[in-house]
Design an enzyme around this catalytic site. Structure first.
Site, PDB file in Angstrom:
ATOM      1  N   LYS A 168       1.126  -1.034   0.165  1.00 44.88           N
ATOM      2  CA  LYS A 168       0.570  -0.170  -0.550  1.00 44.88           C
ATOM      3  C   LYS A 168       1.030   1.374   0.114  1.00 44.88           C
ATOM      4  CE  LYS A 168      -3.810   2.596   2.680  1.00 44.88           C
ATOM      5  NZ  LYS A 168      -4.217   2.084   3.790  1.00 44.88           N
ATOM      6  N   ASP A 207     -12.401   6.413   3.922  1.00 44.52           N
ATOM      7  CA  ASP A 207     -11.066   6.569   4.769  1.00 44.52           C
ATOM      8  C   ASP A 207     -11.079   4.585   4.772  1.00 44.52           C
ATOM      9  OD1 ASP A 207      -9.356   7.140   5.930  1.00 44.52           O
ATOM     10  OD2 ASP A 207      -9.999   7.027   7.847  1.00 44.52           O
ATOM     11  N   ASP A 215       1.172   5.689   6.003  1.00 48.80           N
ATOM     12  CA  ASP A 215       0.315   4.508   5.438  1.00 48.80           C
ATOM     13  C   ASP A 215       1.052   4.368   3.664  1.00 48.80           C
ATOM     14  OD1 ASP A 215      -1.965   3.597   5.127  1.00 48.80           O
ATOM     15  OD2 ASP A 215      -3.908   5.216   4.643  1.00 48.80           O
ATOM     16  N   ARG A 265      -7.997   0.016   0.596  1.00 48.42           N
ATOM     17  CA  ARG A 265      -8.537  -1.875  -0.132  1.00 48.42           C
ATOM     18  C   ARG A 265      -8.863  -1.474  -1.493  1.00 48.42           C
ATOM     19  NH1 ARG A 265     -12.606  -2.358   4.222  1.00 48.42           N
ATOM     20  NH2 ARG A 265     -11.571  -1.304   5.759  1.00 48.42           N
ATOM     21  N   ASP A 307      -3.121  10.296   4.499  1.00 48.15           N
ATOM     22  CA  ASP A 307      -4.312   9.614   4.329  1.00 48.15           C
ATOM     23  C   ASP A 307      -4.982  10.310   4.794  1.00 48.15           C
ATOM     24  OD1 ASP A 307      -6.814   8.239   4.178  1.00 48.15           O
ATOM     25  OD2 ASP A 307      -6.577   6.465   6.230  1.00 48.15           O
ATOM     26  N   GLU A 314     -10.060   3.400   1.918  1.00 47.04           N
ATOM     27  CA  GLU A 314      -9.184   3.430   0.519  1.00 47.04           C
ATOM     28  C   GLU A 314      -7.854   2.353   0.468  1.00 47.04           C
ATOM     29  OE1 GLU A 314      -8.124   5.444   3.315  1.00 47.04           O
ATOM     30  OE2 GLU A 314      -5.845   4.782   2.511  1.00 47.04           O
ATOM     31  N   LYS A 317     -11.085  11.990   8.522  1.00 41.18           N
ATOM     32  CA  LYS A 317     -10.187  11.133   9.691  1.00 41.18           C
ATOM     33  C   LYS A 317     -10.608  12.678  11.600  1.00 41.18           C
ATOM     34  CE  LYS A 317      -6.569   7.854   8.391  1.00 41.18           C
ATOM     35  NZ  LYS A 317      -7.278   6.589   9.008  1.00 41.18           N
TER      36      LYS A 317
HETATM   37  N1  BES Z   1      -4.639   4.260   6.737  1.00 37.63           N
HETATM   38  C1  BES Z   1      -5.646   3.604   7.454  1.00 37.63           C
HETATM   39  C2  BES Z   1      -5.390   2.732   8.984  1.00 37.63           C
HETATM   40  C3  BES Z   1      -4.909   3.399  10.252  1.00 37.63           C
HETATM   41  C4  BES Z   1      -4.744   3.498  11.109  1.00 37.63           C
HETATM   42  C5  BES Z   1      -3.058   3.245   8.965  1.00 37.63           C
HETATM   43  C6  BES Z   1      -3.928   3.659  12.163  1.00 37.63           C
HETATM   44  C7  BES Z   1      -2.336   2.717  10.801  1.00 37.63           C
HETATM   45  C8  BES Z   1      -3.015   3.147  12.267  1.00 37.63           C
HETATM   46  C9  BES Z   1      -6.837   3.241   6.837  1.00 37.63           C
HETATM   47  O1  BES Z   1      -6.867   3.753   5.299  1.00 37.63           O
HETATM   48  C10 BES Z   1      -8.138   3.623   7.213  1.00 37.63           C
HETATM   49  O2  BES Z   1      -8.893   4.198   8.156  1.00 37.63           O
HETATM   50  N2  BES Z   1      -9.291   2.277   7.877  1.00 37.63           N
HETATM   51  C11 BES Z   1     -10.965   2.340   8.512  1.00 37.63           C
HETATM   52  C12 BES Z   1     -11.664   1.425   8.067  1.00 37.63           C
HETATM   53  C13 BES Z   1     -12.435   1.764   8.772  1.00 37.63           C
HETATM   54  C14 BES Z   1     -13.376   3.082   7.481  1.00 37.63           C
HETATM   55  C15 BES Z   1     -13.174   0.335   7.594  1.00 37.63           C
HETATM   56  C16 BES Z   1     -10.025   1.764   9.917  1.00 37.63           C
HETATM   57  O3  BES Z   1      -9.207   1.541  10.500  1.00 37.63           O
HETATM   58  O4  BES Z   1     -10.885   3.261  10.884  1.00 37.63           O
HETATM   59 ZN    ZN Z   2      -5.118   4.127   4.823  1.00 40.59          ZN
HETATM   60 ZN    ZN Z   3      -7.831   5.270   5.589  1.00 41.35          ZN
END
Ligand code: BES
Ligand code: ZN
Ligand code: ZN
Length: 480
Positions: free
Chosen positions: A247, A330, A271, A334, A252, A332, A259
């Protein structure tokens, strides 16, 4: 980034000297008086592992790595000992240090050198007083010795460098490292190490109909890139290539599903840590000419709530033809990975491993000490990867991956949706990715260990480069 690591027949006289040993009785003659040897033995009996004696012009140190319940635990204790040594030497403003393996387990000796090197990493690019802040150690000498070969030290040196490059990339803010710059850095490292890098620009990404990568990129003013790295040695042990997918989200914000601040966005330059791990792994494999054919794929963009940003409710079409209802911008990672995993099919791969800072749920589940894994590869591949992880202390914890978890990402109007609800977030993210695979595959969610908010010993603070040592060890084992 690091002190210089040199293998040499003699250690310069002015250098501090570290004898790595399992007992005071195995220390070389001529360096210590009998009284000192008694004193050292006494300290060893009290479980002390690092002892120093001042000789004014330099110091003598005795380090004793200790046997633990498992080989892996012993190696990790040795790395930590190396890190403690690095701190001690820097505090004492030592510039050169020589390490002598006198009757220690040679694996533990290497672990100590590894911990010392990794623990000396610094990212000072943006510090005006970098000269003052720089670690004092400039040279680490390894005394030529039957216990460790020059080749082993050279190998370790490149792996440590590869980890450093991955850490640099993660620590770079997006004000420098946008998707195009990331691609340029890959090319620079590819040239240096000897792997190839091809970057697909936005027009090519459009031609490939990579709807996931393009959707995430819509809110950005910077174009996306899709990077194809390849290490193809002359006589690889594998017929079908291994493919690594990383990735490469350079920042992000969450997009329109922004966020919440303060806090959750601060470290989101990390990220692209999965992409950085792929680059670092190819760097180490190429530098050390490991005879395994490996391809890396790194889709890259930032994720922002710009004017034309994709929105919750959008339906997008991925390069595989799957339609996705986006219910949270968020989620994104995947989306960009789905396109990359689909792209991987063209290689008829032996095995695909993806690395991604994918979900907060993975962090909630197991914290920053280990990586969440899951997938469809056979047990042998999974076990071999876990074994490599144990050895280098980049441990893997497997989550269940039963079919019914995919029910949680069913959409009312499209083939799937990009979020799965409150529960099992790391698994539903994995289930989403699985839709784009038709080959043996392992998914590594490195959201926990990729970036540390507080000091993590030799792993440091900030980007850790997690994944590089794991995959390097995995491929080294395959190379035999
Ligand atoms: N980049 C984040 C995940 C992340 C969280 C990385 C903490 C490093 C530290 C990812 O893109 C994300 O925001 N995921 C969301 C998914 C949710 C909206 C289903 C998450 O985990 O909150
Ligand atoms: Zn992310
Ligand atoms: Zn995200």
């Amino acid at each position: 980034m690091y002190p210089k690591l040199k293998y040499h027949t003699t250690i310069p006289e002015k250098a501090d000297r570290v004898f790595v040993t399992d007992a005071a009785t195995s220390l070389p003659a001529g360096w210590f008086t009998p009284e000192e040897l008694d004193w050292i033995s006494g300290k060893f009996e009290k479980e002390e592992t690092l002892i120093s004696i001042n000789r004014f012009a330099y110091q003598l140190h005795v380090a004793r790595p200790s046997e633990k319940k498992t080989l892996a635990a012993g190696l990790e204790a040795s790395r930590n000992l190396g890190y403690t040594l690095a701190k001690k030497l820097n505090q004492a403003k030592v510039q050169e240090v020589g390490l002598v393996c006198s009757n220690a387990n040679s694996g533990f000796f290497m672990g100590l050198v590894e911990g010392l090197m990794l623990g000396s990493y610094q990212f000072l690019k943006y510090k005006s007083d970098a000269d003052k802040l720089k670690n004092s150690i400039e040279k680490v000498w390894i005394e030529a010795n039957d216990a460790v070969s020059e080749q082993e030290i050279q190998d370790l040196k490149q792996v440590v460098k590869a980890v450093g490059h991955a850490r640099d990339l993660v620590n770079e803010p997006q004000s420098f490292l946008n998707a195009t710059q990331f691609a340029d850095e890959m090319k620079r490292l590819g040239k240096e190490a000897g792997f190839s890098v091809e970057t697909l620009n936005k027009a090519k990404i459009e031609a490939l109909k990579m709807g996931g990568l393009l959707a995430v990129n819509k809110g950005s003013v910077q174009p996306p890139t899709f990077n194809i790295l390849e290490w193809k040695p002359e006589n690889p042990v594998n017929e079908k290539p291994f493919v690594l997918v990383g990735k490469g989200l350079v920042y992000d914000t969450g997009g329109l599903s922004l966020k919440p601040t303060p806090g959750s966005m601060d470290s989101m330059k990390c990220d692209m840590a999965g992409g950085a791990a792929v680059v670092g792994t190819l760097y180490a494999l190429a530098k050390n000419e490991v005879p395994v054919h490996v391809i890396g794929l790194v889709p890259s963009t930032d994720n922002r709530p710009g004017l034309d940003a994709y929105t919750p409710g959008d339906v997008i079409t991925m390069s595989s033809g799957h339609t996705v209802e986006v219910l949270n911008t968020d989620a994104e990672g995947r989306l960009i990975l789905g396109d990359a995993l689909h792209y991987a099919k063209r290689y008829n791969p032996e095995l695909v491993i993806d690395l991604a800072t994918l979900t907060g749920a993975a962090v909630m589940a197991i914290g920053t000490n280990a990586t969440v894994c899951m997938g469809t590869a056979d047990e042998t591949n999974m076990l071999n990867l876990k074994k490599a992880g144990d050895l280098v202390h980049e441990r893997l914890a497997e989550l269940p991956f039963w079919d019914d978890y995919a029910d949680l990402i069913k959409s009312d109007i499209a083939d799937m949706k990009n979020i799965g609800g409150r529960y099992a977030g790391a698994i539903t993210a994995g289930k989403f990715l699985e839709k784009f695979t038709d080959y043996p595959w392992i998914h590594l969610d490195i959201a926990g260990p990729a970036f540390l908010e507080s000091d993590g010993g030799y792993r440091g603070k900030g980007g850790t480069g997690v994944g590089v040592r794991l995959l390097y060890q995995f491929f080294k084992n395959i190379a035999g």
